[in-house]
Motif scaffolding. Structure first.
Motif, mmCIF file in Angstrom:
data_model
loop_
_atom_site.group_PDB
_atom_site.id
_atom_site.type_symbol
_atom_site.label_atom_id
_atom_site.label_comp_id
_atom_site.label_asym_id
_atom_site.label_seq_id
_atom_site.Cartn_x
_atom_site.Cartn_y
_atom_site.Cartn_z
ATOM 1 N N ASP A 194 12.073 30.162 46.852
ATOM 2 C CA ASP A 194 12.479 29.205 45.829
ATOM 3 C C ASP A 194 13.320 28.057 46.394
ATOM 4 N N LYS A 226 15.571 20.279 46.068
ATOM 5 C CA LYS A 226 16.788 20.196 45.244
ATOM 6 C C LYS A 226 17.966 20.668 46.088
ATOM 7 N N LYS A 274 5.194 27.416 44.350
ATOM 8 C CA LYS A 274 6.298 26.434 44.251
ATOM 9 C C LYS A 274 5.849 25.086 44.808
ATOM 10 N N ARG A 293 7.562 21.006 36.503
ATOM 11 C CA ARG A 293 8.534 21.801 37.272
ATOM 12 C C ARG A 293 9.384 22.682 36.364
ATOM 13 N N LEU A 311 9.064 26.468 36.094
ATOM 14 C CA LEU A 311 9.767 27.382 37.001
ATOM 15 C C LEU A 311 10.989 27.992 36.320
#
Ligand code: NAD
Ligand code: GLY
Length: 357
Positions: free
Chosen positions: A137, A143, A227, A241, A244
């Motif tokens: 992840d 991010k 992902k 997104r 998720l």
């Protein structure tokens, strides 16, 4: 060795996956970026296990390498440690052509990534994730962030790495607590888009961690590909997104109400998926039998299935404060069946009765 590409135009990057890859870190840096200097950032749990190997590999490739070891834990993802990293990068004269390497879990990845994004307006960044959560992840998708006293991940950026190097062998030293934490996210990928992964998890779960580790390359490939696909279509988190976040609305509410001292994130996500799927099945938004199938897997994996003793009104109030709640509309993620999800715009009233299931 398997490789997955995150296709983002000029910022496209590879994710290398394979047992023993940590010893090839130097060769990968040299091949991708040439003869640069590198600064390795890690924590005090990971350093005794893997730092020496990483440094040896970098030095064997002829790269100038320095390292810094930070305290482990979420409290390290803060502005003070970010400033500490800037000082370290100055001291070692890291320039824009050089690279910063995050060797560790999501805490080290997020903090180091933000330092890389901002130091000298951006230096190169490499992720070497060593927890299950970071491998499936946090190391993929760009991010990066630190926390503020007011909340988690409040200062951050989207900043993609040059490459990610995933060595599944590092998972052998994870505590059971952090192993289970990552498994919550693994199950999530199966639920939202990958029925084959879900079935693989169902096959392995009765054999426990050893059986899952025996198929870990396959499991990682499924999760990382999922992902990468989502990030490629919605890098900036404006639509897809969001999927998720299946299980995360309830998870964040529970974590907030417990002041982040109760369930770990992955456990809270597992609980969130369980509660959400019971709710949507009762509302006719999920195929009958799906919640039973999900619950059977979650309980095999020793995930919590019982909401803590928190009044429903408090949980619902905490959802309204979630930073992803756009205005008064809450965009919740549900699953139609295992392997297929949807985004449902609603409001917090949707969750009334959730503590009764
Ligand atoms: P973490 O980095 O705190 O690692 C968990 C623990 O495992 C730490 O104590 C660490 O020292 C130890 N550890 C790491 N690798 C190890 C290994 N191989 N063997 C033994 N011990 C090891 O936590 P995490 O669960 O990896 O990540 C959580 C963080 O990730 C949170 O801050 C969360 O906000 C962030 N996150 C970010 C994203 C993203 O997209 N950027 C996504 C999900 C989560
Ligand atoms: N972990 C959620 C995301 O990367 O968007």
């Amino acid at each position: 060795m398997p490789m997955i590409t995150v296709p983002l135009g000029e910022r496209t990057y590879p994710i290398h996956i394979g047992s023993g890859l940590l010893d090839c870190l130097g060769a990968h840096v040299l091949e991708a970026l040439g003869e640069i200097s590198v600064a390795v950032v890690t924590d005090d749990n990971v350093a005794p296990l893997y730092l020496e190997r990483a440094m040896k590999s970098l030095e064997a490739a002829g790269l100038r390498a320095c390292s810094i070891v930070l305290p482990h834990g979420e409290q390290t993802k803060c502005l003070e440690q970010l400033a500490n990293l800037y000082g370290f990068l100055c001291e070692h004269r890291i320039t824009r052509k050089d690279a910063v390497i995050a060797l560790g879990g999501g805490v080290i990845g997020d903090l180091t990534g933000l330092a890389a994004a901002t130091f000298l307006r951006g230096v190169r960044f490499i992720q070497v994730p060593t927890t299950l959560l970071a491998q499936v992840d946090s190391s993929v998708g760009g991010k990066v962030a630190v926390d503020l006293p007011q909340g988690k991940n409040l200062v951050g950026a989207f900043y993609q790495p040059e490459f990610v190097l995933v060595d599944p062998d590092t998972l052998n030293t994870l505590t059971d607590e952090f192993w289970r934490d990552g498994l919550g996210e693994v199950v999530k990928y199966g639920c939202i888009g990958d029925a084959e992964l879900f079935a693989l998890l169902e096959t392995c779960a009765p054999g426990g961690r050893a059986a899952l580790m025996a198929r870990i390359d396959e499991i990682l490939l499924h999760c990382i590909q999922a992902k990468a696909d989502v990030v490629a279509q919605d890098e900036r988190d404006t639509g897809l997104r969001m999927t998720l976040n299946f299980g995360h609305t309830i998870a964040h509410a529970v974590e907030t109400c417990q002041h982040y001292t109760g369930l770990r994130h992955g456990e809270a996500v597992a609980l969130g998926m369980h509660v959400m799927t019971r709710l949507t099945e009762a509302k006719g938004m999920t195929e009958p039998g799906t919640a039973d199938r999900l619950d059977a897997l979650l309980s095999r994996l020793d995930m919590p299935m019982q909401l803590p003793q928190i009044p429903e009104t408090e949980l619902i109030a905490a959802m309204g404060m979630d930073k992803k709640a756009a205005g008064k509309t809450l965009r919740v993620i549900g699953i139609r069946r295992i392997g297929e999800c949807y985004i449902h715009p609603t409001d917090t009233a949707f969750f009334t009765g959730m503590t009764e299931n």
